[in-house]
Design a protein around this motif. Structure first.
Motif, PDB file in Angstrom:
ATOM      1  N   GLY A  23      14.796   9.361 -64.136  1.00  0.00           N
ATOM      2  CA  GLY A  23      15.490  10.056 -65.333  1.00  0.00           C
ATOM      3  C   GLY A  23      14.842  11.339 -65.651  1.00  0.00           C
ATOM      4  N   ASP A  24      14.784  11.859 -67.153  1.00  0.00           N
ATOM      5  CA  ASP A  24      14.555  13.039 -67.688  1.00  0.00           C
ATOM      6  C   ASP A  24      12.957  13.181 -67.607  1.00  0.00           C
ATOM      7  OD1 ASP A  24      14.155  15.182 -68.945  1.00  0.00           O
ATOM      8  OD2 ASP A  24      15.489  14.490 -70.717  1.00  0.00           O
TER       9      ASP A  24
ATOM     10  N   ALA B 250      18.174   8.792 -54.086  1.00  0.00           N
ATOM     11  CA  ALA B 250      19.225   9.101 -55.241  1.00  0.00           C
ATOM     12  C   ALA B 250      19.045   8.050 -56.238  1.00  0.00           C
ATOM     13  CB  ALA B 250      20.492   8.691 -54.586  1.00  0.00           C
ATOM     14  N   VAL B 251      18.828   6.655 -55.862  1.00  0.00           N
ATOM     15  CA  VAL B 251      18.541   5.749 -57.047  1.00  0.00           C
ATOM     16  C   VAL B 251      17.329   5.956 -57.478  1.00  0.00           C
ATOM     17  CG1 VAL B 251      18.296   3.342 -57.065  1.00  0.00           C
ATOM     18  CG2 VAL B 251      19.658   3.952 -55.656  1.00  0.00           C
ATOM     19  N   ALA B 252      16.206   6.238 -56.896  1.00  0.00           N
ATOM     20  CA  ALA B 252      14.855   6.606 -57.559  1.00  0.00           C
ATOM     21  C   ALA B 252      15.022   7.657 -58.471  1.00  0.00           C
ATOM     22  CB  ALA B 252      14.066   6.991 -56.421  1.00  0.00           C
ATOM     23  N   PHE B 253      15.839   8.704 -58.086  1.00  0.00           N
ATOM     24  CA  PHE B 253      16.143  10.030 -59.053  1.00  0.00           C
ATOM     25  C   PHE B 253      16.883   9.479 -60.344  1.00  0.00           C
ATOM     26  CE2 PHE B 253      19.194  13.216 -60.360  1.00  0.00           C
ATOM     27  CZ  PHE B 253      18.360  14.557 -60.660  1.00  0.00           C
TER      28      PHE B 253
ATOM     29  N   TYR C  28      26.179  16.450 -55.552  1.00  0.00           N
ATOM     30  CA  TYR C  28      24.841  16.836 -55.909  1.00  0.00           C
ATOM     31  C   TYR C  28      24.757  17.420 -57.243  1.00  0.00           C
ATOM     32  CZ  TYR C  28      20.447  19.148 -55.043  1.00  0.00           C
ATOM     33  OH  TYR C  28      19.173  19.965 -55.170  1.00  0.00           O
ATOM     34  N   THR C  29      25.419  18.520 -57.597  1.00  0.00           N
ATOM     35  CA  THR C  29      25.203  19.401 -58.676  1.00  0.00           C
ATOM     36  C   THR C  29      25.603  18.377 -59.961  1.00  0.00           C
ATOM     37  OG1 THR C  29      25.781  21.256 -57.404  1.00  0.00           O
ATOM     38  CG2 THR C  29      25.655  21.466 -59.831  1.00  0.00           C
ATOM     39  N   VAL C  30      26.710  17.704 -59.783  1.00  0.00           N
ATOM     40  CA  VAL C  30      27.173  16.836 -61.125  1.00  0.00           C
ATOM     41  C   VAL C  30      25.965  15.795 -61.276  1.00  0.00           C
ATOM     42  CG1 VAL C  30      28.528  15.085 -61.609  1.00  0.00           C
ATOM     43  CG2 VAL C  30      29.525  17.191 -60.651  1.00  0.00           C
ATOM     44  N   LEU C  31      25.429  15.162 -59.985  1.00  0.00           N
ATOM     45  CA  LEU C  31      24.413  14.061 -60.473  1.00  0.00           C
ATOM     46  C   LEU C  31      23.165  14.585 -61.046  1.00  0.00           C
ATOM     47  CD1 LEU C  31      23.306  11.035 -59.817  1.00  0.00           C
ATOM     48  CD2 LEU C  31      22.560  11.903 -57.646  1.00  0.00           C
ATOM     49  N   VAL C  32      22.812  15.871 -60.426  1.00  0.00           N
ATOM     50  CA  VAL C  32      21.449  16.326 -61.010  1.00  0.00           C
ATOM     51  C   VAL C  32      21.848  16.679 -62.610  1.00  0.00           C
ATOM     52  CG1 VAL C  32      20.140  18.349 -61.017  1.00  0.00           C
ATOM     53  CG2 VAL C  32      20.625  17.414 -58.795  1.00  0.00           C
ATOM     54  N   PHE C  33      22.792  17.126 -63.021  1.00  0.00           N
ATOM     55  CA  PHE C  33      22.801  17.638 -64.407  1.00  0.00           C
ATOM     56  C   PHE C  33      23.385  16.629 -65.218  1.00  0.00           C
ATOM     57  CE2 PHE C  33      23.113  21.896 -62.621  1.00  0.00           C
ATOM     58  CZ  PHE C  33      22.578  22.864 -63.663  1.00  0.00           C
ATOM     59  N   VAL C  34      23.946  15.543 -64.666  1.00  0.00           N
ATOM     60  CA  VAL C  34      24.098  14.092 -65.428  1.00  0.00           C
ATOM     61  C   VAL C  34      22.556  13.568 -65.987  1.00  0.00           C
ATOM     62  CG1 VAL C  34      24.869  11.912 -65.590  1.00  0.00           C
ATOM     63  CG2 VAL C  34      26.207  13.706 -64.798  1.00  0.00           C
ATOM     64  N   VAL C  35      21.943  13.497 -64.760  1.00  0.00           N
ATOM     65  CA  VAL C  35      20.370  12.785 -65.076  1.00  0.00           C
ATOM     66  C   VAL C  35      19.412  13.757 -65.998  1.00  0.00           C
ATOM     67  CG1 VAL C  35      18.568  11.833 -63.911  1.00  0.00           C
ATOM     68  CG2 VAL C  35      20.791  11.507 -63.056  1.00  0.00           C
ATOM     69  N   LEU C  36      19.552  14.982 -65.786  1.00  0.00           N
ATOM     70  CA  LEU C  36      18.747  15.860 -66.158  1.00  0.00           C
ATOM     71  C   LEU C  36      19.379  17.007 -67.129  1.00  0.00           C
ATOM     72  CD1 LEU C  36      16.338  16.787 -63.131  1.00  0.00           C
ATOM     73  CD2 LEU C  36      15.670  15.145 -64.725  1.00  0.00           C
ATOM     74  N   PRO C  37      18.506  17.519 -68.204  1.00  0.00           N
ATOM     75  CA  PRO C  37      19.115  18.567 -69.033  1.00  0.00           C
ATOM     76  C   PRO C  37      19.259  19.779 -68.280  1.00  0.00           C
ATOM     77  CG  PRO C  37      16.931  18.232 -69.654  1.00  0.00           C
ATOM     78  CD  PRO C  37      17.231  16.798 -68.681  1.00  0.00           C
ATOM     79  N   PRO C  38      20.035  20.843 -68.652  1.00  0.00           N
ATOM     80  CA  PRO C  38      20.272  22.182 -68.114  1.00  0.00           C
ATOM     81  C   PRO C  38      19.044  22.759 -67.579  1.00  0.00           C
ATOM     82  CG  PRO C  38      21.558  22.019 -69.842  1.00  0.00           C
ATOM     83  CD  PRO C  38      20.873  20.858 -69.959  1.00  0.00           C
TER      84      PRO C  38
END
Length: 365
Positions: A69-70, A62-65, A219-229
């Motif tokens: 970043g993008d 999770a930290v590495a993700f 999980y979903t929130v983290l993914v959408f915060v770090v990456l664009p849609p």
């Protein structure tokens, strides 16, 4: 000695009682050997290492993700996460079978945390289904793993496909089977949620639902915060697809292509578990890849046995089966996957009479 008896009226108690006693003694003798060798003891060191190690690996990923970043390279992170989730699911499987602790409560709570909170799946749905499978593997009408679905696992199910399109697909279903596993990750999540949100009883409904929602939402929130849609959707899609594939590749070789027990046939416990299961040979990497399920025969005979002991006990089980004349099946992973494809295609074409195969010929009353 067959270990299989028909439920037809002409099979009397007088005829079957001596056989039943012998079949019970066959398994009792094996159990005594296993217990005397100490293979039913717990493996606390192994499992605490797994619990702590997988938790730490998940947090590190999770930290590495977040740090990566993008970038589209995150799709590799998604694949790594899927493999990690598969290992976590294997651990949940072990806890649900009470392999980890003596205490039933400890095993239950660990399985809830691992399956629901870590993996985002539903323990209640899986446990209900898996318990039925263990009770009667490959038994028509009893084992939910061979119930009619997208893939037909019995000639009866294949024969029910009546439209030209469904018949054409069923006749070639073996070639579609492995690609379909890419959808299994999504299916596992959906089925877990359906069970916990449905009306059928769930032991700890509130706990299961809270854990599943906490996992899926965070999980979903983290993914959408770090990456664009667009990348976020691709990330989740890759993770679910690889997760479903790795899970399916571990479970598919265990029973598909082994004898299927028709309705109205009773099989004693030892033969029911051994003859319907397939082991996968190989080294420790196969143990890791399949979460110990490569020793499917031993797992079905002793479902509460700690995973590290399965490899050690396998030679004893095989020797015992040789002594009593029960076929013990073990193949390579490649051979198993080939057998799965061939069997499913053959069933789809309506050309399989599993009860006439060489393995089951020895079992007729």
């Amino acid at each position: 000695m067959t270990g299989i008896e028909s439920t037809a009226p002409e099979v009397t108690a007088t005829r079957t009682a001596p056989r039943r006693e012998q079949y019970v003694s066959d398994f009792t003798a094996l159990t005594q050997r296993i217990q005397q060798a100490g293979y039913m003891r717990r493996a606390y060191g192994y499992y605490w290492t797994k619990l702590i190690g997988l938790t730490a690996a998940g947090l590190a990923l999770a930290v590495a993700f977040v740090l990566i970043g993008d970038t589209w390279w995150q799709l590799l992170t998604a694949a790594v996460l899927a493999v990690l989730m598969t290992q976590i699911a294997f651990l949940g499987h072990d806890a649900a079978h009470r392999q980890i602790f003596v205490s039933g409560g400890w095993n239950e709570w660990v399985s809830l945390v691992v399956v629901n909170l870590y993996a985002g799946m539903g323990l209640g749905w899986w446990q209900h289904k898996h318990t039925k499978h263990h009770a009667a593997p490959n038994a028509v009408g009893t084992d939910p793993d061979i119930d009619p679905g997208i893939v037909a696992f019995t000639p009866e199910a294949a024969g029910s496909r009546r439209t030209p399109v469904t018949r054409w697909l069923t006749e070639r279903q073996g070639w579609f089977f492995y690609p379909l596993l890419l959808l299994e990750g999504l299916n596992l999540h959906v089925q877990g949620l359906r069970r916990v949100l449905g009306r059928r009883p769930v032991k700890r409904r509130g706990v299961e639902l809270s854990f599943i929602l906490a996992r899926l939402i965070s999980y979903t929130v983290l993914v959408f915060v770090v990456l664009p849609p667009g990348k976020a959707v691709a990330f989740i899609g890759v993770q679910l697809a690889v997760f479903g594939l790795t899970m399916g590749l571990a479970f598919a070789p265990n029973h598909i292509g082994m004898p299927v027990v028709p309705r109205g046939i009773k099989v004693d416990f030892l033969r029911r578990q051994v003859l319907m299961s397939r082991n996968i040979s190989g080294g420790r990497w196969v143990d890791t890849l399949m979460g110990g399920l490569n020793f499917q025969v031993e797992h079905h005979l002793f479902p509460s046995m700690a995973r590290p002991h399965l490899r050690r006990v396998a030679p004893l089980v095989r020797a015992h089966c040789d002594e009593i004349g029960v076929r013990y099946t073990s193949t390579t992973l490649a051979q198993a996957y080939k057998a799965v494809t061939s069997h499913i295609n053959q069933v789809g074409r309506g050309g399989t009479d599993v009860w006439a195969c060489p393995v089951t010929a020895q079992l007729r009353v």
